[in-house]
Design a protein around this motif. Structure first.
Motif, PDB file in Angstrom:
ATOM      1  N   ALA A 162       9.232   2.759   6.302  1.00  0.00           N
ATOM      2  CA  ALA A 162       8.632   3.345   5.089  1.00  0.00           C
ATOM      3  C   ALA A 162       7.604   2.380   4.499  1.00  0.00           C
ATOM      4  O   ALA A 162       6.540   2.798   4.022  1.00  0.00           O
ATOM      5  CB  ALA A 162       9.726   3.644   4.060  1.00  0.00           C
ATOM      6  N   GLN A 163       7.920   1.095   4.571  1.00  0.00           N
ATOM      7  CA  GLN A 163       7.034   0.077   4.017  1.00  0.00           C
ATOM      8  C   GLN A 163       5.708  -0.022   4.767  1.00  0.00           C
ATOM      9  O   GLN A 163       4.644  -0.091   4.172  1.00  0.00           O
ATOM     10  CB  GLN A 163       7.756  -1.278   4.074  1.00  0.00           C
ATOM     11  CG  GLN A 163       7.114  -2.377   3.278  1.00  0.00           C
ATOM     12  CD  GLN A 163       7.077  -2.061   1.808  1.00  0.00           C
ATOM     13  OE1 GLN A 163       6.008  -1.823   1.255  1.00  0.00           O
ATOM     14  NE2 GLN A 163       8.224  -2.028   1.167  1.00  0.00           N
ATOM     15  N   PHE A 164       5.781  -0.011   6.091  1.00  0.00           N
ATOM     16  CA  PHE A 164       4.583  -0.265   6.893  1.00  0.00           C
ATOM     17  C   PHE A 164       3.949   0.982   7.511  1.00  0.00           C
ATOM     18  O   PHE A 164       2.938   0.877   8.197  1.00  0.00           O
ATOM     19  CB  PHE A 164       4.887  -1.287   7.993  1.00  0.00           C
ATOM     20  CG  PHE A 164       5.063  -2.690   7.465  1.00  0.00           C
ATOM     21  CD1 PHE A 164       4.007  -3.364   6.866  1.00  0.00           C
ATOM     22  CD2 PHE A 164       6.286  -3.322   7.550  1.00  0.00           C
ATOM     23  CE1 PHE A 164       4.158  -4.651   6.375  1.00  0.00           C
ATOM     24  CE2 PHE A 164       6.456  -4.613   7.069  1.00  0.00           C
ATOM     25  CZ  PHE A 164       5.389  -5.281   6.473  1.00  0.00           C
ATOM     26  N   VAL A 165       4.564   2.144   7.304  1.00  0.00           N
ATOM     27  CA  VAL A 165       3.975   3.397   7.800  1.00  0.00           C
ATOM     28  C   VAL A 165       3.672   4.344   6.636  1.00  0.00           C
ATOM     29  O   VAL A 165       2.535   4.803   6.481  1.00  0.00           O
ATOM     30  CB  VAL A 165       4.903   4.097   8.827  1.00  0.00           C
ATOM     31  CG1 VAL A 165       4.310   5.442   9.240  1.00  0.00           C
ATOM     32  CG2 VAL A 165       5.115   3.214  10.054  1.00  0.00           C
ATOM     33  N   VAL A 166       4.688   4.614   5.809  1.00  0.00           N
ATOM     34  CA  VAL A 166       4.515   5.561   4.706  1.00  0.00           C
ATOM     35  C   VAL A 166       3.496   5.041   3.681  1.00  0.00           C
ATOM     36  O   VAL A 166       2.545   5.752   3.335  1.00  0.00           O
ATOM     37  CB  VAL A 166       5.868   5.844   4.006  1.00  0.00           C
ATOM     38  CG1 VAL A 166       5.657   6.663   2.735  1.00  0.00           C
ATOM     39  CG2 VAL A 166       6.802   6.583   4.960  1.00  0.00           C
ATOM     40  N   MET A 167       3.670   3.814   3.197  1.00  0.00           N
ATOM     41  CA  MET A 167       2.783   3.307   2.140  1.00  0.00           C
ATOM     42  C   MET A 167       1.335   3.116   2.602  1.00  0.00           C
ATOM     43  O   MET A 167       0.404   3.536   1.907  1.00  0.00           O
ATOM     44  CB  MET A 167       3.353   2.019   1.541  1.00  0.00           C
ATOM     45  CG  MET A 167       4.607   2.241   0.695  1.00  0.00           C
ATOM     46  SD  MET A 167       4.367   3.455  -0.637  1.00  0.00           S
ATOM     47  CE  MET A 167       3.558   2.442  -1.878  1.00  0.00           C
ATOM     48  N   PRO A 168       1.083   2.517   3.783  1.00  0.00           N
ATOM     49  CA  PRO A 168      -0.304   2.441   4.258  1.00  0.00           C
ATOM     50  C   PRO A 168      -0.888   3.828   4.524  1.00  0.00           C
ATOM     51  O   PRO A 168      -2.055   4.090   4.213  1.00  0.00           O
ATOM     52  CB  PRO A 168      -0.206   1.629   5.554  1.00  0.00           C
ATOM     53  CG  PRO A 168       1.072   0.873   5.436  1.00  0.00           C
ATOM     54  CD  PRO A 168       1.998   1.770   4.664  1.00  0.00           C
ATOM     55  N   GLY A 169      -0.060   4.723   5.107  1.00  0.00           N
ATOM     56  CA  GLY A 169      -0.529   6.081   5.393  1.00  0.00           C
ATOM     57  C   GLY A 169      -0.909   6.829   4.132  1.00  0.00           C
ATOM     58  O   GLY A 169      -1.952   7.499   4.073  1.00  0.00           O
ATOM     59  N   LEU A 170      -0.068   6.711   3.104  1.00  0.00           N
ATOM     60  CA  LEU A 170      -0.371   7.333   1.807  1.00  0.00           C
ATOM     61  C   LEU A 170      -1.675   6.780   1.230  1.00  0.00           C
ATOM     62  O   LEU A 170      -2.505   7.530   0.715  1.00  0.00           O
ATOM     63  CB  LEU A 170       0.764   7.066   0.813  1.00  0.00           C
ATOM     64  CG  LEU A 170       1.992   7.976   0.857  1.00  0.00           C
ATOM     65  CD1 LEU A 170       3.055   7.453  -0.106  1.00  0.00           C
ATOM     66  CD2 LEU A 170       1.614   9.417   0.485  1.00  0.00           C
ATOM     67  N   ALA A 171      -1.824   5.463   1.312  1.00  0.00           N
ATOM     68  CA  ALA A 171      -3.034   4.822   0.779  1.00  0.00           C
ATOM     69  C   ALA A 171      -4.285   5.374   1.469  1.00  0.00           C
ATOM     70  O   ALA A 171      -5.273   5.726   0.812  1.00  0.00           O
ATOM     71  CB  ALA A 171      -2.954   3.306   0.970  1.00  0.00           C
TER      72      ALA A 171
END
Length: 317
Positions: free
Chosen positions: A76-85
């Protein structure tokens, strides 16, 4: 020592107020804080050293005890947050300087404040600490790599230089803290109690320094960046929570993953922006505003969850 503990608890609980207060002062009297910009990497190093001093081998037992939950938190930290950004930058067609800053903070590991917020929210604090530790140790490799993939369309990125920066301001201080804790053992216990206060002071100083140095840009684009940051942070909480639910984690684990996903090590984002994109002051703003915002939203979410005991809501075992 109980008085010191109470003082530390007070400072942690009122963290958001200190960030807001000094942000306002920095806007009114920028010259009082702008000189601190040169010391941002050092202040972040002190925070990471403190994190290292508070870490023990027991923290990593959670990785072995619940590897699935830790893996979900780190992904979630390295896929979800960068992806959302990245999606928010595309959706709102953000200017290059701001887009780079939004993606940069999205690629950072979890922030240490997430552990305190998880505890306040009656979540799984051991899982939160394990996720923060693992994502921080992976950051020297994953933060530059993910950032390069997502942001290279806007600017030329030297991923190797960024890796070296993260090693210097994150990994080395943590390892040094672990060594000091291992060598001095009981002697450092008293100092560990004051480390949260030191971290609060350092983060407040970092945010104030960036806001003081970017007063003009904040007046021009601050509200837009705040809106993007609030959306990014809120969606991080939401998707982190439901990632836990989808993979049938317990409620206390879902809360920990949610907070880990939503709260970033924005101090690292500020330090990296100040080091690698010094010619574009706007790049550091999303990280600085993220630091301000998640220290408001995090306690608010924790207060909501604290009023709902996990056992009543826990549908998964």
């Amino acid at each position: 020592m109980s008085a010191l503990f109470k003082f530390t608890q007070f400072i942690q609980k009122t963290f958001a107020l200190w960030v807001i207060l000094f942000s306002v002062i920095a806007m009114v009297v920028p010259e009082a804080f702008v000189w601190l910009k040169a010391y941002i990497p050092w202040m972040l190093g002190i925070i990471m050293f403190g994190m290292g001093m508070t870490m023990t081998l027991g923290d990593f037992k959670s990785v072995l005890q619940s590897p699935k939950a830790v893996l979900i938190g780190v992904v979630a930290q390295f896929v979800v947050m960068p992806g959302l950004a990245f999606l928010l930058c595309q959706l709102f067609q953000l200017p290059a300087e701001i887009a780079i800053g939004v993606i940069l903070v999205g690629c950072c590991p979890g922030g240490t404040a997430s552990n305190v917020i998880t505890y306040m929210a009656k979540g799984n604090t051991a899982l939160s600490v394990a996720c923060t530790s693992v994502s921080t140790l992976l950051a020297p490799l994953l933060t530059p790599a993910v950032f390069y993939v997502l942001a290279s369309q806007w600017i030329e990125i030297n991923a190797m230089s960024m890796l070296v920066s993260i090693l210097q301001v994150v990994l080395f201080p943590i390892i040094l803290g672990l060594i000091v804790r291992g060598v001095l053992k009981a002697k450092v216990e008293a100092y560990i109690q004051i480390m949260p206060v030191v971290s609060v002071v350092a983060i407040v100083a970092i945010v104030a320094a960036i806001i003081a140095g970017s007063k003009t840009q904040i007046l021009e684009s601050g509200l837009m960046i705040l809106g993007i940051v609030a959306l990014h942070n809120g969606l991080g909480y939401l998707l982190g929570y439901w990632a836990g639910r989808i993979f049938k984690l317990q409620e206390i684990d879902c809360r920990a993953v949610s907070i880990e996903a939503g709260m970033q090590n924005s101090g690292l984002g500020v330090a990296l922006a100040a080091t690698h994109f010094a010619a574009s002051p706007m790049t550091a703003l999303p990280s600085a505003i993220f630091s301000l915002w998640h220290n408001i939203s995090g306690p608010a979410l924790a207060t909501y969850w604290a009023a709902k005991p996990p056992a009543e809501n826990d549908q998964h075992n």
